[in-house]
Scaffold this motif. Sequence first.
Motif, PDB file in Angstrom:
ATOM      1  N   TRP A   9     -15.387  13.400  35.122  1.00 29.39           N
ATOM      2  CA  TRP A   9     -14.995  11.988  35.006  1.00 29.39           C
ATOM      3  C   TRP A   9     -14.279  11.526  36.268  1.00 29.39           C
ATOM      4  O   TRP A   9     -14.373  10.355  36.653  1.00 29.39           O
ATOM      5  N   GLY A  10     -13.590  12.441  36.943  1.00 33.02           N
ATOM      6  CA  GLY A  10     -12.972  12.075  38.210  1.00 33.02           C
ATOM      7  C   GLY A  10     -13.991  11.657  39.252  1.00 33.02           C
ATOM      8  O   GLY A  10     -13.724  10.818  40.109  1.00 33.02           O
ATOM      9  N   LEU A  11     -15.187  12.249  39.160  1.00 29.60           N
ATOM     10  CA  LEU A  11     -16.278  11.910  40.076  1.00 29.60           C
ATOM     11  C   LEU A  11     -17.110  10.727  39.583  1.00 29.60           C
ATOM     12  O   LEU A  11     -18.082  10.346  40.239  1.00 29.60           O
ATOM     13  N   GLY A  12     -16.748  10.180  38.425  1.00 26.53           N
ATOM     14  CA  GLY A  12     -17.502   9.056  37.874  1.00 26.53           C
ATOM     15  C   GLY A  12     -18.720   9.469  37.059  1.00 26.53           C
ATOM     16  O   GLY A  12     -19.511   8.612  36.664  1.00 26.53           O
ATOM     17  N   LEU A  13     -18.869  10.765  36.779  1.00 23.23           N
ATOM     18  CA  LEU A  13     -20.017  11.264  36.002  1.00 23.23           C
ATOM     19  C   LEU A  13     -19.617  11.284  34.523  1.00 23.23           C
ATOM     20  O   LEU A  13     -19.384  12.331  33.926  1.00 23.23           O
ATOM     21  N   LEU A  14     -19.536  10.104  33.937  1.00 25.14           N
ATOM     22  CA  LEU A  14     -18.939   9.977  32.616  1.00 25.14           C
ATOM     23  C   LEU A  14     -19.759  10.647  31.521  1.00 25.14           C
ATOM     24  O   LEU A  14     -19.201  11.255  30.601  1.00 25.14           O
ATOM     25  N   ASP A  15     -21.068  10.559  31.586  1.00 20.79           N
ATOM     26  CA  ASP A  15     -21.894  11.191  30.552  1.00 20.79           C
ATOM     27  C   ASP A  15     -21.745  12.706  30.585  1.00 20.79           C
ATOM     28  O   ASP A  15     -21.634  13.352  29.527  1.00 20.79           O
ATOM     29  N   ASP A  16     -21.757  13.284  31.777  1.00 20.08           N
ATOM     30  CA  ASP A  16     -21.545  14.729  31.895  1.00 20.08           C
ATOM     31  C   ASP A  16     -20.161  15.108  31.380  1.00 20.08           C
ATOM     32  O   ASP A  16     -19.994  16.106  30.668  1.00 20.08           O
ATOM     33  N   ALA A  17     -19.169  14.311  31.742  1.00 23.74           N
ATOM     34  CA  ALA A  17     -17.801  14.599  31.317  1.00 23.74           C
ATOM     35  C   ALA A  17     -17.676  14.566  29.796  1.00 23.74           C
ATOM     36  O   ALA A  17     -16.995  15.418  29.200  1.00 23.74           O
ATOM     37  N   LYS A  18     -18.315  13.597  29.167  1.00 23.68           N
ATOM     38  CA  LYS A  18     -18.257  13.523  27.704  1.00 23.68           C
ATOM     39  C   LYS A  18     -18.911  14.737  27.064  1.00 23.68           C
ATOM     40  O   LYS A  18     -18.394  15.281  26.080  1.00 23.68           O
ATOM     41  N   ARG A  19     -20.029  15.172  27.627  1.00 28.46           N
ATOM     42  CA  ARG A  19     -20.698  16.352  27.065  1.00 28.46           C
ATOM     43  C   ARG A  19     -19.802  17.593  27.161  1.00 28.46           C
ATOM     44  O   ARG A  19     -19.615  18.313  26.169  1.00 28.46           O
ATOM     45  N   TYR A  20     -19.228  17.808  28.337  1.00 24.08           N
ATOM     46  CA  TYR A  20     -18.344  18.960  28.505  1.00 24.08           C
ATOM     47  C   TYR A  20     -17.110  18.843  27.613  1.00 24.08           C
ATOM     48  O   TYR A  20     -16.646  19.827  27.026  1.00 24.08           O
ATOM     49  N   GLY A  21     -16.567  17.635  27.511  1.00 24.48           N
ATOM     50  CA  GLY A  21     -15.372  17.443  26.705  1.00 24.48           C
ATOM     51  C   GLY A  21     -15.606  17.735  25.241  1.00 24.48           C
ATOM     52  O   GLY A  21     -14.786  18.397  24.585  1.00 24.48           O
ATOM     53  N   HIS A  22     -16.711  17.256  24.709  1.00 23.20           N
ATOM     54  CA  HIS A  22     -17.010  17.512  23.297  1.00 23.20           C
ATOM     55  C   HIS A  22     -17.287  18.993  23.051  1.00 23.20           C
ATOM     56  O   HIS A  22     -16.911  19.531  21.997  1.00 23.20           O
ATOM     57  N   GLU A  23     -17.917  19.649  24.012  1.00 19.24           N
ATOM     58  CA  GLU A  23     -18.138  21.096  23.880  1.00 19.24           C
ATOM     59  C   GLU A  23     -16.801  21.836  23.872  1.00 19.24           C
ATOM     60  O   GLU A  23     -16.605  22.787  23.101  1.00 19.24           O
ATOM     61  N   ALA A  24     -15.879  21.414  24.713  1.00 19.39           N
ATOM     62  CA  ALA A  24     -14.566  22.052  24.773  1.00 19.39           C
ATOM     63  C   ALA A  24     -13.810  21.873  23.463  1.00 19.39           C
ATOM     64  O   ALA A  24     -13.191  22.820  22.945  1.00 19.39           O
ATOM     65  N   ILE A  25     -13.850  20.665  22.901  1.00 19.03           N
ATOM     66  CA  ILE A  25     -13.162  20.405  21.642  1.00 19.03           C
ATOM     67  C   ILE A  25     -13.755  21.242  20.511  1.00 19.03           C
ATOM     68  O   ILE A  25     -13.042  21.763  19.649  1.00 19.03           O
ATOM     69  N   ALA A  26     -15.074  21.394  20.531  1.00 19.14           N
ATOM     70  CA  ALA A  26     -15.736  22.188  19.488  1.00 19.14           C
ATOM     71  C   ALA A  26     -15.282  23.642  19.503  1.00 19.14           C
ATOM     72  O   ALA A  26     -15.335  24.333  18.475  1.00 19.14           O
ATOM     73  N   LEU A  27     -14.816  24.109  20.667  1.00 21.06           N
ATOM     74  CA  LEU A  27     -14.380  25.503  20.801  1.00 21.06           C
ATOM     75  C   LEU A  27     -12.859  25.652  20.744  1.00 21.06           C
ATOM     76  O   LEU A  27     -12.352  26.776  20.885  1.00 21.06           O
TER      77      LEU A  27
END
Length: 279
Positions: A9-27
């Motif tokens: 998200w710092g790089l402006g890649l919001l869709d990628d950031a959301k995917r990684y974030g949701h994966e992190a929360i799931a774990l």
Amino acid sequence: LTMAADSAWGLGLLDDAKRYGHEAIALADDPRLEPIVWAYADLAQIAIFEGDVEASLELLRTGAAHPADRRDRVNLAYLILVGGAVGQQLPDDELAQAMTRINEAGVPMAIALALNGRAASVARDDPATAIELQRQVVDVLESSGNRLLEQVSRAQLVILLANADDPDLALAGFVDTVNAWRINGDTALAVGIGHLVVLLAQLGHYLGAAQLYGAATRTILLDALVPELEATMAIAREAIGDDAFRGARAAGGALSYQAAGELACDLITHARAELTSGL
């Protein structure tokens, strides 16, 4: 995964950031892994940059309630930060309790974020207190070596100074933020650029402000964190005409961060020169 979300998200890649974030929360509750729930804060910041304030606050409430947040209170601190920025701060008793918990955890970043949120809460009614709180934020981040958030906070201090009717001092203070932004283009710094856009437009530099607006908002929305931005850009559009405004915004959006930073520095220099000469 959490750090991947943060970087994306710092790089402006919001869709990628959301995917990684949701994966992190799931774990987050997986006993095989070290518990960390900063991804709630990452997703909350993305929600803000997409204009969804309620989703942002709900993510932070959920993250702050997670047992893993007790180690550092980062989500609780972000809840104070975002709540202050959007005018939905915690009630006084809950805020006092939250500040105590954050200070007891002792993590400089969380302490700074919470102080920042308190500053935002009182800025309209008590600008002197807000400025003092924001100076504390800068000191905490500088002493702990958090250079990125230090630059973000210095930009917010500049904004408070600008609102205290010292536009020349504010313009001078924005230079460090612009220089940091043009090096890395970090989304976190875009809020400061948004406030610079507002100040430039208020000083009558409508065309340049529209260009810089296009550069800062090419992938994100800043309206929730820069409340004056939408109305100020409407004034700029009316002043220079719709076609000129759209053309300037598109031209700014096509600039590299380095070129946009150079544009911002040029605009600051020109605006300061006009203030000094009294034109």
